[in-house]
Design a protein around this motif. Sequence first.
Motif, PDB file in Angstrom:
ATOM      1  N   ASP A 131       0.836  -1.211   0.000  1.00  0.00           N
ATOM      2  CA  ASP A 131       0.000   0.000   0.000  1.00  0.00           C
ATOM      3  C   ASP A 131       0.863   1.249   0.000  1.00  0.00           C
ATOM      4  O   ASP A 131       0.372   2.357   0.200  1.00  0.00           O
ATOM      5  CB  ASP A 131      -0.967   0.002   1.202  1.00  0.00           C
ATOM      6  N   VAL A 163      -2.542  -1.548  -3.202  1.00  0.00           N
ATOM      7  CA  VAL A 163      -3.890  -1.498  -2.633  1.00  0.00           C
ATOM      8  C   VAL A 163      -4.080  -0.267  -1.748  1.00  0.00           C
ATOM      9  O   VAL A 163      -4.952  -0.225  -0.880  1.00  0.00           O
ATOM     10  CB  VAL A 163      -4.205  -2.786  -1.846  1.00  0.00           C
ATOM     11  N   SER A 174      -3.837  -1.373  -9.617  1.00  0.00           N
ATOM     12  CA  SER A 174      -4.540  -0.766  -8.487  1.00  0.00           C
ATOM     13  C   SER A 174      -6.028  -1.098  -8.562  1.00  0.00           C
ATOM     14  O   SER A 174      -6.859  -0.246  -8.910  1.00  0.00           O
ATOM     15  CB  SER A 174      -4.326   0.754  -8.484  1.00  0.00           C
ATOM     16  N   GLN A 177      -8.737  -1.787  -2.634  1.00  0.00           N
ATOM     17  CA  GLN A 177      -8.067  -2.063  -1.365  1.00  0.00           C
ATOM     18  C   GLN A 177      -8.204  -3.547  -1.012  1.00  0.00           C
ATOM     19  O   GLN A 177      -8.798  -4.313  -1.755  1.00  0.00           O
ATOM     20  CB  GLN A 177      -8.662  -1.186  -0.255  1.00  0.00           C
ATOM     21  N   SER A 319     -10.762  -5.691  -3.005  1.00  0.00           N
ATOM     22  CA  SER A 319     -10.347  -6.265  -4.286  1.00  0.00           C
ATOM     23  C   SER A 319      -9.796  -7.680  -4.145  1.00  0.00           C
ATOM     24  O   SER A 319      -9.158  -8.184  -5.074  1.00  0.00           O
ATOM     25  CB  SER A 319      -9.284  -5.373  -4.936  1.00  0.00           C
TER      26      SER A 319
END
Length: 332
Positions: A131, A163, A174, A177, A319
């Motif tokens: 992230d 994420v 991307s 999250q 995701s």
Amino acid sequence: MRPKALYVSSSVGLGHVTRDYRLSRLLDWADITWLTAGRALDYLRARGESVHELSYELRSLGDSLMNVIRGCRVTYSPLGLLRLYKDLRHNADLVRDHLDLEAYDLVIGDEPWELMMSGLKVPERSVLITDITSLGSSDNLIMRRVNSWIRAKFLQFRLRFNVSLWDRAEGFLSPGQLATHEAYPTPSDDDLIVINLGGTDAGNSAAEAISALLEARGLRTAIIGGRSFRPNPVDVIASARALVTLAGYSSLVEASMLRKRAVILKIGGHFEHEENARVFEGRSGYRVLSCDRATPEEVYRALSEVLGEEPDPPAVKDSAQEIASMIRRLTK
């Protein structure tokens, strides 16, 4: 035969391993062995997961980070940075000398610092979860070199998933999250204020002071994270009327997905906390304070405000299923 997968999960706090565990539940076509340390290792052992024996020799990076965080602020002290580097080097050397990547059909790494520092060649079937794509600003020579090294190491992985709540660097997929834990319980709105420290000890003293004042004002509190380790913290979070939480990635994903009001405390000088918290600034049901400067009284006032508001969290997309599908295609 079922593919053998090595999942290297960062031992910085619990945010990495809880999102990785969620993703792993969707990789049920593979036999997964985990490599991590510290509280992340405790989390996996509580769930009966298969853990690489090397995990028991690795030093926890969550504990090591406490060498550079004091009083809820990043200090960047030379001695603290040296101790952090020594722990990283210790882990990287163990990985280099005792980990056989060729024994696995797939390697997944969630910010796997030790693996990246080990010098081992990342296999073709490899996946990165992160992230962040840098350690903040590159406004000086040292940080430019560090961030350049991180990017080069990240790009060695075949599939790269960013994420983040805010970072949109090029060279990464991307899709959204990653939620945490296997599943979320149905949220309720009990008479409980949950003080969430995540998986490190950075806010222990602040949490105890905040809890004492809130209790004195008639509010019921529960501290989770830090020294108060719970194998299933999301059950408590889902029942909270509101949260007082550090600004770690997974803590804020949980606050968003469970639509919990929150007073967000960002660790001073912590670039990732600054950016994570910024996503919530100005939104109904949320207040952002600096953990190193806010008094318990200021937290109480902010909490009193958000309790009277309808939460309007930023949009968060889990995701996990999409990422799991792309990983599956990589192995075929």
